[in-house]
Design a protein around this motif. Structure first.
Motif, mmCIF file in Angstrom:
data_model
loop_
_atom_site.group_PDB
_atom_site.id
_atom_site.type_symbol
_atom_site.label_atom_id
_atom_site.label_comp_id
_atom_site.label_asym_id
_atom_site.label_seq_id
_atom_site.Cartn_x
_atom_site.Cartn_y
_atom_site.Cartn_z
ATOM 1 N N VAL A 138 0.839 -1.209 0.000
ATOM 2 C CA VAL A 138 0.000 0.000 0.000
ATOM 3 C C VAL A 138 0.873 1.257 0.000
ATOM 4 O O VAL A 138 0.530 2.266 -0.622
ATOM 5 N N THR A 139 2.012 1.214 0.688
ATOM 6 C CA THR A 139 2.948 2.335 0.656
ATOM 7 C C THR A 139 3.433 2.591 -0.761
ATOM 8 O O THR A 139 3.505 3.747 -1.215
ATOM 9 N N LEU A 140 3.757 1.531 -1.479
ATOM 10 C CA LEU A 140 4.179 1.675 -2.875
ATOM 11 C C LEU A 140 3.032 2.167 -3.740
ATOM 12 O O LEU A 140 3.240 2.956 -4.683
ATOM 13 N N LEU A 141 1.812 1.706 -3.443
ATOM 14 C CA LEU A 141 0.643 2.189 -4.176
ATOM 15 C C LEU A 141 0.444 3.692 -3.965
ATOM 16 O O LEU A 141 0.080 4.422 -4.892
ATOM 17 N N LYS A 142 0.703 4.157 -2.750
ATOM 18 C CA LYS A 142 0.576 5.588 -2.460
ATOM 19 C C LYS A 142 1.537 6.395 -3.331
ATOM 20 O O LYS A 142 1.164 7.438 -3.885
ATOM 21 N N VAL A 143 2.755 5.906 -3.473
ATOM 22 C CA VAL A 143 3.734 6.570 -4.335
ATOM 23 C C VAL A 143 3.261 6.547 -5.786
ATOM 24 O O VAL A 143 3.367 7.555 -6.510
ATOM 25 N N TYR A 144 2.702 5.407 -6.211
ATOM 26 C CA TYR A 144 2.215 5.285 -7.587
ATOM 27 C C TYR A 144 1.117 6.303 -7.874
ATOM 28 O O TYR A 144 1.161 7.008 -8.901
ATOM 29 N N PHE A 145 0.120 6.391 -6.997
ATOM 30 C CA PHE A 145 -0.988 7.316 -7.237
ATOM 31 C C PHE A 145 -0.525 8.770 -7.155
ATOM 32 O O PHE A 145 -0.995 9.616 -7.929
ATOM 33 N N SER A 146 0.394 9.061 -6.257
ATOM 34 C CA SER A 146 0.932 10.409 -6.159
ATOM 35 C C SER A 146 1.681 10.785 -7.430
ATOM 36 O O SER A 146 1.515 11.894 -7.959
ATOM 37 N N ALA A 147 2.494 9.861 -7.944
ATOM 38 C CA ALA A 147 3.240 10.104 -9.181
ATOM 39 C C ALA A 147 2.288 10.234 -10.368
ATOM 40 O O ALA A 147 2.481 11.093 -11.244
ATOM 41 N N ALA A 148 1.268 9.381 -10.402
ATOM 42 C CA ALA A 148 0.296 9.442 -11.495
ATOM 43 C C ALA A 148 -0.441 10.781 -11.505
ATOM 44 O O ALA A 148 -0.712 11.353 -12.568
ATOM 45 N N LYS A 149 -0.753 11.306 -10.315
ATOM 46 C CA LYS A 149 -1.425 12.609 -10.225
ATOM 47 C C LYS A 149 -0.524 13.716 -10.754
ATOM 48 O O LYS A 149 -0.977 14.572 -11.532
ATOM 49 N N ARG B 19 1.986 13.494 -12.869
ATOM 50 C CA ARG B 19 2.152 13.346 -14.322
ATOM 51 C C ARG B 19 0.886 13.763 -15.063
ATOM 52 O O ARG B 19 0.952 14.399 -16.126
ATOM 53 N N TYR B 20 -0.259 13.448 -14.492
ATOM 54 C CA TYR B 20 -1.532 13.809 -15.127
ATOM 55 C C TYR B 20 -1.718 15.322 -15.141
ATOM 56 O O TYR B 20 -2.119 15.908 -16.152
ATOM 57 N N LEU B 21 -1.405 15.982 -14.019
ATOM 58 C CA LEU B 21 -1.545 17.441 -13.949
ATOM 59 C C LEU B 21 -0.542 18.145 -14.846
ATOM 60 O O LEU B 21 -0.773 19.282 -15.275
ATOM 61 N N ALA B 22 0.574 17.479 -15.135
ATOM 62 C CA ALA B 22 1.591 18.050 -16.020
ATOM 63 C C ALA B 22 1.314 17.734 -17.479
ATOM 64 O O ALA B 22 2.187 17.952 -18.335
ATOM 65 N N ASP B 23 0.110 17.235 -17.763
ATOM 66 C CA ASP B 23 -0.285 16.876 -19.136
ATOM 67 C C ASP B 23 0.660 15.849 -19.747
ATOM 68 O O ASP B 23 0.900 15.838 -20.956
ATOM 69 N N LYS B 24 1.237 15.006 -18.883
ATOM 70 C CA LYS B 24 2.083 13.889 -19.302
ATOM 71 C C LYS B 24 3.296 14.334 -20.123
ATOM 72 O O LYS B 24 3.769 13.598 -21.005
ATOM 73 N N VAL B 25 3.810 15.542 -19.837
ATOM 74 C CA VAL B 25 5.020 15.998 -20.521
ATOM 75 C C VAL B 25 6.261 15.358 -19.922
ATOM 76 O O VAL B 25 7.367 15.502 -20.458
ATOM 77 N N ILE B 26 6.096 14.664 -18.805
ATOM 78 C CA ILE B 26 7.215 13.948 -18.183
ATOM 79 C C ILE B 26 6.903 12.454 -18.190
ATOM 80 O O ILE B 26 5.749 12.041 -18.266
ATOM 81 N N GLY B 27 7.949 11.649 -18.088
ATOM 82 C CA GLY B 27 7.772 10.202 -18.081
ATOM 83 C C GLY B 27 7.321 9.688 -16.727
ATOM 84 O O GLY B 27 7.283 10.421 -15.732
ATOM 85 N N LYS B 28 7.004 8.403 -16.683
ATOM 86 C CA LYS B 28 6.526 7.789 -15.443
ATOM 87 C C LYS B 28 7.599 7.783 -14.358
ATOM 88 O O LYS B 28 7.326 8.065 -13.197
ATOM 89 N N MET B 29 8.833 7.449 -14.737
ATOM 90 C CA MET B 29 9.902 7.423 -13.739
ATOM 91 C C MET B 29 10.204 8.823 -13.225
ATOM 92 O O MET B 29 10.524 9.000 -12.043
ATOM 93 N N ALA B 30 10.103 9.816 -14.089
ATOM 94 C CA ALA B 30 10.309 11.198 -13.649
ATOM 95 C C ALA B 30 9.248 11.580 -12.624
ATOM 96 O O ALA B 30 9.550 12.220 -11.603
ATOM 97 N N ALA B 31 8.009 11.180 -12.877
ATOM 98 C CA ALA B 31 6.925 11.469 -11.929
ATOM 99 C C ALA B 31 7.158 10.762 -10.599
ATOM 100 O O ALA B 31 6.880 11.315 -9.533
ATOM 101 N N VAL B 32 7.671 9.524 -10.661
ATOM 102 C CA VAL B 32 7.967 8.793 -9.429
ATOM 103 C C VAL B 32 9.063 9.498 -8.645
ATOM 104 O O VAL B 32 8.980 9.632 -7.414
ATOM 105 N N ARG B 33 10.097 9.964 -9.339
ATOM 106 C CA ARG B 33 11.178 10.686 -8.654
ATOM 107 C C ARG B 33 10.653 11.946 -7.968
ATOM 108 O O ARG B 33 11.029 12.261 -6.835
ATOM 109 N N ILE B 34 9.764 12.661 -8.650
ATOM 110 C CA ILE B 34 9.182 13.873 -8.065
ATOM 111 C C ILE B 34 8.362 13.516 -6.833
ATOM 112 O O ILE B 34 8.452 14.175 -5.792
#
Length: 360
Positions: free
Chosen positions: A61-72, A74-89
């Motif tokens: 669930v902790t990893l899921l929290k990171v996933y949803f946070s990163a997905a949010k 990336r989504y708000l950034a109109d997906k101009v960044i990659g998935k790993m970049a969103a995870v790092r952020i």
């Protein structure tokens, strides 16, 4: 894609080692106090092996929290960044939030991370505000749930007394008012934010930054207007991702407790929700020293064996807080290495032929 904004060395370190040390020290001390007050010899003998796999679920669930946070993000950034970049952020944001006072938050560091990933500063500021607004929408949903549930369940523990009940009422009211003001400033009248910024940076000690800040305020207003034009489906999906992040936060204490011994599941969820809202006003870095105590106050009475309270607090903080620090450090190291490599590439330029001939 625009060139990432550089972090100026003169602006000071992104993460204060003092805050990091204070945060960890407060966490260790408060956990030590809770364990000291609740521990009894032989407590580990009462652990049920069949429940312990629940701790694996808590990690998931902790990893899921990171996933949803990163997905949010990336989504708000109109997906101009990659998935790993969103995870790092997301990891950097969590890390900064864990080691900075709530009055500062992880926003400045998260903004730096976004600019390092190629998002313009004005857009990253708007993403930060929009993320905060989505959190406020969640609070606006959570508060009525808690108030209505309070009619049928003992949502707030009796141990907090009148002062605690009044404090929680003030927290609920402040969250709703702040959410309304933020929604007005970001979605209805973004120009109001720019006016406030212009007024603030007319102060003598801030005036030298006015031109740059006003430029970014214009970008912020422009991006805010773009967000206003987004369809309702965009808002709904962003709110869904934000809600899932918060549900993971609420679920983690519940899963940890139930991984150790049985408890009232409904009360666990409701008190975890109320507890997470109370965390927002703790002024210490990462809430350390306060969140451990609130965990013991809100969830402790639901734990049949008093000796398990300290164990539950310890396990919960290891899975959430200390994992955020560990993963966040890896993300920050990546940004530091990337900055060093970029500066080396900028300085390692070939010498012009003319200069070589002159020296020949």
């Amino acid at each position: 894609m625009s060139k990432p904004v550089q972090h100026s060395p003169s602006s000071g370190p992104l993460i204060s080692l003092k805050y990091l040390a204070i945060s960890i020290a407060l966490s260790v001390i408060s956990m030590g106090i809770v364990i000291y007050l609740t521990y009894t010899p032989g407590v580990l003998e009462h652990l049920k092996p069949k429940r312990l796999p629940g701790l694996g679920i808590a990690i998931a669930v902790t990893l899921l929290k990171v996933y949803f946070s990163a997905a949010k993000i990336r989504y708000l950034a109109d997906k101009v960044i990659g998935k790993m970049a969103a995870v790092r952020i997301a990891l950097t944001w969590d890390f900064a939030s864990a080691v900075t006072p709530s009055t500062i938050g992880g926003a400045p560091v998260a903004t730096f991370a976004m600019t390092r990933e190629g998002i313009q500063l004005g857009q990253s500021s708007a993403i930060m505000l929009y993320s905060v607004l989505l959190d406020q929408f969640w609070y606006a949903l959570a508060v009525p749930i808690l108030l209505i549930s309070g009619i049928y369940f003992q949502v707030l523990p009796e141990e907090i007394g009148l002062v605690g009940n009044v404090s929680m009422a003030l927290i609920y009211t402040a969250l709703l008012l702040y959410g309304a003001l933020l929604a007005y400033g970001l979605l209805i009248n973004p120009a109001a934010i720019k006016k406030v910024i212009r007024v603030i940076f007319k102060l003598p000690f801030l005036r030298k930054y006015a031109d740059k800040v006003n430029e970014e305020a214009d970008n912020l207003e422009s991006y805010s207007k773009l967000l206003k034009k987004k369809p309702y489906t965009f808002v709904l999906k962003a709110f869904y991702l934000s809600t899932m992040t918060w549900l993971c936060k609420v679920a983690l204490p519940v899963i940890v407790v139930l991984s150790l011994l049985p408890a009232d599941e409904i009360l666990l969820v409701l008190r975890s929700l109320a507890m997470n809202l109370a965390f927002l006003v703790i002024p210490t870095p990462g809430g350390s020293g306060g969140v451990e105590g609130l965990f013991a106050i809100f969830l402790g009475p639901l734990i049949d064996r008093k000796a398990f309270i300290g164990l539950a607090v310890f396990t919960w903080r290891i899975i959430t807080y200390y994992s955020s620090i560990g993963l966040g450090i890896f993300a920050m190291i990546w940004y530091v290495n990337d900055s060093v490599e970029q500066r080396l590439s900028e300085t390692d330029e070939p010498i012009p032929v003319e200069e070589l001939e002159d020296h020949g």
